[in-house]
Design a protein around this motif. Structure first.
Motif, mmCIF file in Angstrom:
data_model
loop_
_atom_site.group_PDB
_atom_site.id
_atom_site.type_symbol
_atom_site.label_atom_id
_atom_site.label_comp_id
_atom_site.label_asym_id
_atom_site.label_seq_id
_atom_site.Cartn_x
_atom_site.Cartn_y
_atom_site.Cartn_z
ATOM 1 N N TYR A 3 0.813 -1.219 0.000
ATOM 2 C CA TYR A 3 0.000 0.000 0.000
ATOM 3 C C TYR A 3 0.851 1.276 0.000
ATOM 4 C CZ TYR A 3 -3.983 -2.985 1.199
ATOM 5 O OH TYR A 3 -4.981 -3.924 1.182
ATOM 6 N N LEU A 4 0.483 2.209 -0.883
ATOM 7 C CA LEU A 4 1.084 3.549 -0.880
ATOM 8 C C LEU A 4 -0.002 4.537 -0.472
ATOM 9 C CD1 LEU A 4 3.586 5.323 -1.545
ATOM 10 C CD2 LEU A 4 2.630 5.614 -3.841
ATOM 11 N N VAL A 5 0.316 5.410 0.488
ATOM 12 C CA VAL A 5 -0.673 6.369 0.988
ATOM 13 C C VAL A 5 -0.205 7.802 0.707
ATOM 14 C CG1 VAL A 5 -2.111 7.033 2.950
ATOM 15 C CG2 VAL A 5 -1.099 4.728 2.889
ATOM 16 N N PRO A 6 -0.743 8.465 -0.347
ATOM 17 C CA PRO A 6 -0.398 9.875 -0.594
ATOM 18 C C PRO A 6 -1.029 10.749 0.500
ATOM 19 C CG PRO A 6 -1.429 8.839 -2.521
ATOM 20 C CD PRO A 6 -1.667 7.942 -1.356
ATOM 21 N N MET A 7 -0.218 11.666 1.071
ATOM 22 C CA MET A 7 -0.699 12.476 2.189
ATOM 23 C C MET A 7 -0.330 13.942 2.017
ATOM 24 S SD MET A 7 0.310 9.961 5.356
ATOM 25 C CE MET A 7 -1.007 10.398 6.468
ATOM 26 N N SER A 8 -0.918 14.758 2.893
ATOM 27 C CA SER A 8 -0.547 16.171 3.001
ATOM 28 C C SER A 8 0.702 16.286 3.860
ATOM 29 C CB SER A 8 -1.706 16.936 3.653
ATOM 30 O OG SER A 8 -1.253 18.155 4.187
ATOM 31 N N ASP A 9 1.375 17.440 3.763
ATOM 32 C CA ASP A 9 2.534 17.663 4.640
ATOM 33 C C ASP A 9 2.095 17.819 6.098
ATOM 34 O OD1 ASP A 9 1.263 20.105 4.077
ATOM 35 O OD2 ASP A 9 3.074 21.260 4.470
ATOM 36 N N VAL A 10 0.790 18.117 6.308
ATOM 37 C CA VAL A 10 0.267 18.239 7.672
ATOM 38 C C VAL A 10 -0.440 16.927 8.027
ATOM 39 C CG1 VAL A 10 -1.242 19.542 9.218
ATOM 40 C CG2 VAL A 10 -0.084 20.716 7.336
ATOM 41 N N HIS A 11 0.251 16.071 8.753
ATOM 42 C CA HIS A 11 -0.342 14.791 9.152
ATOM 43 C C HIS A 11 0.398 14.268 10.386
ATOM 44 C CE1 HIS A 11 3.085 13.459 6.635
ATOM 45 N NE2 HIS A 11 3.155 12.465 7.508
ATOM 46 N N ASN A 12 -0.220 13.308 11.048
ATOM 47 C CA ASN A 12 0.479 12.657 12.167
ATOM 48 C C ASN A 12 0.739 11.191 11.807
ATOM 49 O OD1 ASN A 12 -1.943 11.213 12.668
ATOM 50 N ND2 ASN A 12 -2.703 12.853 13.987
ATOM 51 N N ASP A 13 1.251 10.443 12.757
ATOM 52 C CA ASP A 13 1.637 9.052 12.466
ATOM 53 C C ASP A 13 0.548 8.033 12.799
ATOM 54 O OD1 ASP A 13 4.145 9.899 11.646
ATOM 55 O OD2 ASP A 13 4.942 9.849 13.691
ATOM 56 N N SER A 14 -0.658 8.507 13.114
ATOM 57 C CA SER A 14 -1.705 7.574 13.569
ATOM 58 C C SER A 14 -2.068 6.550 12.495
ATOM 59 C CB SER A 14 -2.954 8.339 14.016
ATOM 60 O OG SER A 14 -3.448 9.135 12.964
ATOM 61 N N LEU A 15 -2.128 6.977 11.236
ATOM 62 C CA LEU A 15 -2.480 6.044 10.156
ATOM 63 C C LEU A 15 -1.384 4.990 9.990
ATOM 64 C CD1 LEU A 15 -4.144 6.923 6.809
ATOM 65 C CD2 LEU A 15 -2.223 5.362 6.837
ATOM 66 N N ALA A 16 -0.138 5.433 10.007
ATOM 67 C CA ALA A 16 0.985 4.483 9.870
ATOM 68 C C ALA A 16 0.971 3.466 11.014
ATOM 69 C CB ALA A 16 2.305 5.243 9.848
ATOM 70 N N ARG A 17 0.699 3.943 12.232
ATOM 71 C CA ARG A 17 0.671 3.037 13.389
ATOM 72 C C ARG A 17 -0.464 2.021 13.266
ATOM 73 N NH1 ARG A 17 1.744 7.827 16.404
ATOM 74 N NH2 ARG A 17 -0.442 7.938 17.050
ATOM 75 N N LEU A 18 -1.616 2.482 12.747
ATOM 76 C CA LEU A 18 -2.769 1.601 12.561
ATOM 77 C C LEU A 18 -2.446 0.491 11.556
ATOM 78 C CD1 LEU A 18 -5.793 0.909 12.997
ATOM 79 C CD2 LEU A 18 -6.326 2.582 11.211
ATOM 80 N N LEU A 19 -1.836 0.869 10.429
ATOM 81 C CA LEU A 19 -1.487 -0.129 9.405
ATOM 82 C C LEU A 19 -0.394 -1.078 9.903
ATOM 83 C CD1 LEU A 19 -1.648 1.975 6.095
ATOM 84 C CD2 LEU A 19 -3.487 0.842 7.353
#
Length: 249
Positions: A132-148
């Motif tokens: 999986y590749l997740v395109p994101m904004s420069d304003v984000h936290n690590d919650s999505l990465a931790r969930l995956l």
């Protein structure tokens, strides 16, 4: 007395928006003027992240901005997206937006119901073999990465777009005569202080949506007159309506 309100968001596309009901009922002028805008990063900035799009078999989209900037970047890099690429979107609306760039029927597109990534993850887990590749904004936290990570999914997040100040023109600065300002993100507060370094609140009412926006406003020394959401007023429009009712002549 509130007569002119600046809403730091794009004008609603639907005539049924509660904002228009409020304008009519309380005879206030609503000006929709975003304080921030989204821009794609350059191909040089993308390459610096050392991400190869073709190393991945599935793309996770959390917004239409992500779709626009992903496909624009692919085009700029002259990357041909394979026919068998899978797409995982947080809502059906975002999934349907993919049709702007690819033929929907030929693709494998999955979407969640609630708009929250947590709702989409069980579907992603069913496709555990995907990268999986997740395109994101420069304003984000690590919650999505931790969930995956917690689901042991193969994934990589990359920045493809950024939020920047939507600077005011000299005329806009000169005619800045609002009785209330409504903000929806910390970036909006930053844009206010950037465009108006000598801003004096005085009698101007400030409304914020979300705890991080409220914190940014307080940190900037602003007085908050409306904070949403709350238990009683879950939306900005319901909180605004209550405030205007209380402050009617």
């Amino acid at each position: 007395m509130i007569k002119k309100i600046l809403v730091s968001q794009p004008k609603p596309t639907s005539e049924k928006s509660p904002y228009f009901d409020i304008a009519k009922r309380f005879e206030v002028e609503l000006v929709f003027r975003p304080f921030i805008k989204v821009e794609g990063i350059t191909s040089k900035e993308f390459r610096a992240q050392k991400v190869s799009i073709l190393d991945y078999t599935a793309i996770v989209f959390t917004s239409r901005h992500a779709i626009d900037h992903f496909f624009n970047m692919a085009k700029e890099l002259r990357v041909n997206i394979p026919e068998d690429m899978k797409y995982f979107c947080v809502t059906e609306t975002i999934a349907l937006y993919i049709q702007k760039y690819v033929q929907y029927r030929k693709r494998k597109v999955f979407f969640g119901e609630t708009g929250k990534i947590d709702d989409l993850v069980p579907t992603m887990v069913k496709h555990k073999a995907e990268k999986y590749l997740v395109p994101m904004s420069d304003v984000h936290n690590d919650s999505l990465a931790r969930l995956l990570d917690s689901k042991k999914l193969q994934h990589r997040e990359c920045v493809m777009y950024k939020t920047v100040s939507n600077d005011f023109t000299p005329d806009e600065v000169k005619n800045f005569d609002y009785d209330m300002l409504i903000f929806f993100s910390p970036s909006g507060i930053e844009a206010l202080t950037k465009n108006f370094p000598d801003f004096k609140q005085d009698k101007i009412a400030i409304a914020t949506f979300g705890p991080t926006t409220a914190k940014a406003a307080r940190d900037a020394g602003l007085r908050l007159d409306i904070e949403a959401p709350s238990e009683k007023y879950p939306s900005m429009t319901s909180a605004l309506q209550h405030y205007l009712l209380e402050h009617e002549d």
